[in-house]
Design a protein around this motif. Structure first.
Motif, PDB file in Angstrom:
ATOM      1  N   THR A 116       0.817  -1.208   0.000  1.00 21.70           N
ATOM      2  CA  THR A 116       0.000   0.000   0.000  1.00 21.70           C
ATOM      3  C   THR A 116       0.854   1.261   0.000  1.00 21.70           C
ATOM      4  O   THR A 116       0.396   2.320  -0.439  1.00 21.70           O
ATOM      5  CB  THR A 116      -0.939   0.007   1.220  1.00 21.70           C
ATOM      6  N   LEU A 117       2.101   1.161   0.470  1.00 19.91           N
ATOM      7  CA  LEU A 117       2.990   2.325   0.461  1.00 19.91           C
ATOM      8  C   LEU A 117       3.311   2.773  -0.953  1.00 19.91           C
ATOM      9  O   LEU A 117       3.641   3.943  -1.183  1.00 19.91           O
ATOM     10  CB  LEU A 117       4.295   2.001   1.201  1.00 19.91           C
ATOM     11  N   TYR A 118       3.215   1.840  -1.899  1.00 20.96           N
ATOM     12  CA  TYR A 118       3.553   2.150  -3.287  1.00 20.96           C
ATOM     13  C   TYR A 118       2.302   2.192  -4.174  1.00 20.96           C
ATOM     14  O   TYR A 118       2.433   2.293  -5.403  1.00 20.96           O
ATOM     15  CB  TYR A 118       4.529   1.099  -3.828  1.00 20.96           C
ATOM     16  N   GLY A 119       1.124   2.128  -3.566  1.00 21.40           N
ATOM     17  CA  GLY A 119      -0.115   2.192  -4.324  1.00 21.40           C
ATOM     18  C   GLY A 119      -0.368   0.963  -5.171  1.00 21.40           C
ATOM     19  O   GLY A 119      -0.989   1.060  -6.235  1.00 21.40           O
ATOM     20  N   LEU A 120       0.087  -0.205  -4.711  1.00 18.45           N
ATOM     21  CA  LEU A 120      -0.064  -1.436  -5.480  1.00 18.45           C
ATOM     22  C   LEU A 120      -1.087  -2.358  -4.834  1.00 18.45           C
ATOM     23  O   LEU A 120      -1.196  -2.426  -3.602  1.00 18.45           O
ATOM     24  CB  LEU A 120       1.274  -2.174  -5.595  1.00 18.45           C
ATOM     25  N   HIS A 121      -1.790  -3.109  -5.695  1.00 16.32           N
ATOM     26  CA  HIS A 121      -2.719  -4.129  -5.219  1.00 16.32           C
ATOM     27  C   HIS A 121      -1.985  -5.470  -5.189  1.00 16.32           C
ATOM     28  O   HIS A 121      -1.211  -5.781  -6.100  1.00 16.32           O
ATOM     29  CB  HIS A 121      -3.941  -4.224  -6.137  1.00 16.32           C
ATOM     30  N   PRO A 122      -2.183  -6.271  -4.153  1.00 21.12           N
ATOM     31  CA  PRO A 122      -1.478  -7.556  -4.075  1.00 21.12           C
ATOM     32  C   PRO A 122      -1.693  -8.444  -5.286  1.00 21.12           C
ATOM     33  O   PRO A 122      -0.773  -9.179  -5.694  1.00 21.12           O
ATOM     34  CB  PRO A 122      -2.065  -8.192  -2.803  1.00 21.12           C
TER      35      PRO A 122
END
Length: 594
Positions: A490-496
């Motif tokens: 979430t720190l990089y705005g990514l979805h797992p």
């Protein structure tokens, strides 16, 4: 007396005798039952033969309206008639059409279900492959359309271009007015570009396979003289032997302790038993400033530590060239006028052993840049004669560095001989608790750029605005560190799901790559007399340049597959910047404008 015979419509003989009459009736009854059985049998036979006679009619069968033995005409809808065959053929065609429609609908239904159950990654991967193929085809068409007008670009550069590095030309920079060391810095202009193919050095030989190539390289592959080795002041430059064909790097020098003892000393200064415990202390990536020829990083590589060497551009005796030739990470970079092409909070440790950087110059601005790329809780190691200075001038320089480091909220953990070790604060509150006017201020949000690209050096403390401000002691240790969890993503705005999809795609791609490359690379690597064929991964490629690293998935797939390689993860400046994510995973990389 003769008895007359009388025949009725049914053909039953009537006798004057009652017994004869009874016999006649019984006979007629029996004949009727036989006829019923025959008729039933004929109907069953026709029911079975019916569909086949439509397609294969009996040529010997009676035609329409032919009289039968009993005097009645045949059924106009009998199977042998053309009319019946026509109607039955139409009926079968309708039935066949209905069956085809049902099968088509069923197949479409199952296809829809199968598509919906496919992973989104497979669909996107196929779409991406089609896109890449389209771009490749369009490029080929463009090349063909240019024809012979592009042939002149295949000319070879002169032999002097062997040491050519784009944007690094000291003589040209001096002519442009750069001085005070900035002439060795990176300056890109139109004159820096070349449109020719750079040739390898004369008598170039394919490097020895890893790990032999880490300690022995061919003299013909690098530009280095014996005088440059003897005149070098670097700790790790002296740890080598030069003969006619090869350069051998040794861990023990008559003038310095071994690299193993030196790294062991650093571990003890941190409070660890030895360098094997660096990983447990949160250390994975190290920036080795002015690295010599990479002996420090070569030793630590076996401890699961990844060291990136940076050094100034040198036309001869290049530290970067020799380090790369040994199969170790290295790139040109300097603390002169511009920030390094790394995001803030990138490395777990910075190391400078007689690296040639004057940390006390320009008001400590080089120390500010070192602080920018160092993670919270990370370590700064400095080995220099200045730390044990006896004369006043050197003592003045040492006092400045020591006091400035304190104002940067660095805690001096230990000093042994010429080596000093600091630890960067893990608490942002430290900067607010300093005395007014003590040390540089923290950068404002507008000036705290996370990933500067050769921007001029700043005089403020960067990284304090970043959500990535996480002490290395609180991060997951290597190798689990490379597999970021949901909270970290979430720190990089990514979805797992996107992260997992990228990882799975690269695992499949790597399998395809390696099956093609294995026989080629193995056949190109020479062996010493008496050596057996090296087993994987020692017969494979040693380093990889990923020109668009994205999430670092290719790097991760190589490591999970047990390949003994390191990857330079390049993130183009014109696309999404995932370099902070890559470095936080424990890999190395840099920003670059292709």
């Amino acid at each position: 007396m003769s008895r007359p015979l009388h025949r009725g419509a049914t053909g039953i003989r009537i006798s004057g005798n009652s017994n004869d009459l009874w016999d006649s009736q019984m006979k007629d009854k029996t004949e009727k039952e036989d006829m019923d059985r025959n008729r039933s049998s004929d109907q069953s036979y026709l029911a079975l033969k019916f569909p086949f006679r439509v397609l294969y009619p009996d040529n010997n069968s009676p035609s329409k309206h032919v009289n039968c033995e009993n005097g009645f005409a045949s059924d106009p809808f009998s199977v042998g008639s053309p009319r019946s065959r026509h109607k039955l053929t139409l009926l079968l065609l309708k039935l066949s059409l209905a069956v085809i429609v049902v099968l088509a609908l069923t197949g479409s239904f199952w296809w829809t279900i199968s598509i919906s159950t496919l992973s989104r990654g497979q669909i996107l991967h196929t779409y991406r492959v089609l896109q890449e193929q389209l771009v490749s085809d369009l490029w080929d068409i463009g090349e063909l359309s240019l024809g012979s007008s592009r042939l002149h670009e295949l000319e070879f550069c002169s032999q002097e271009s062997e040491i050519y590095v784009p944007c690094f030309n000291a003589s040209e920079n001096l002519a442009l007015g750069y001085s005070d060391g900035s002439e060795n810095d990176r300056h890109c202009g139109q004159s820096s570009r070349q449109s020719c193919t750079v040739l390898p050095p004369v008598n170039y030989r394919i490097p020895l396979h890893w790990p032999t190539g880490r300690d022995i390289i061919w003299v013909a592959n690098v530009r280095l003289t014996a005088q440059e080795v003897l005149s070098s002041g670097s700790l790790t430059k002296r740890m080598m032997m030069l003969d006619e064909e090869q350069i051998s790097f040794r861990s023990v020098s008559p003038m310095f302790d071994s690299v193993e003892d030196y790294s062991h000393q650093i571990a003890e200064m941190i409070g660890l038993r030895n360098e094997s415990n660096f990983v447990q202390a949160g250390v994975r990536t190290i920036l080795d400033i002015g690295c010599g020829y990479g002996s420090f990083g070569a030793h630590l590589f076996s401890k699961q530590l990844l060291t990136m060497c940076i050094a100034n551009y040198e036309p001869s005796g290049s530290q970067v060239q020799l380090t790369l030739e040994r199969g170790l990470p290295a790139m040109i970079g300097s603390f002169t006028s511009n920030q390094l092409p790394y995001p803030s909070l990138s490395f777990d440790m910075l190391h400078c052993a007689r690296c040639g950087v004057d940390w006390d110059q320009k008001g400590g601005i080089f120390l500010i840049e070192a602080d920018r790329v160092l993670k919270p809780g990370g370590y700064f190691v400095w080995t220099s004669p200045l730390t044990n200075a006896r004369n006043k001038e050197n003592q003045k320089s040492w006092n400045f560095v020591r006091d400035f480091a304190e104002n940067l909220c660095w805690e001096m953990l230990s000093q042994q001989d010429e080596t000093v070790l600091w630890k960067k604060t893990s608490k942002k509150s430290c900067y607010g608790s300093r005395k007014p006017g003590a040390g540089p201020p923290t950068c404002s949000k507008a000036h705290d750029v996370e990933s500067p690209y050769y921007r001029p050096l700043q005089r403020c403390i960067a990284g304090t605005q970043s959500p990535r401000w996480i002490p290395i002691q609180e991060r997951t240790t290597w190798p689990s560190r490379s597999r970021l969890n949901k909270r970290e993503l979430t720190l990089y705005g990514l979805h797992p799901a996107d992260f997992r999809e990228d990882a799975e795609n690269w695992k499949t791609t790597l399998t395809n790559y390696w099956s093609v490359l294995s026989p080629i690379i193995f056949s190109d690597h020479p062996k010493r007399p008496g050596e057996e064929d090296p087993s994987p991964p020692y017969n494979m490629a040693r380093n990889v340049l990923d020109m668009n690293a994205h999430f670092g998935g290719f790097n991760s797939a190589l490591l999970e597959a047990g390949k003994s390689v390191w990857v330079m993860n390049v993130v183009p400046t014109g696309g999404p910047n995932y370099l902070p994510l890559i470095l936080d995973r424990g890999f190395v990389g840099a920003l670059h404008d292709w």
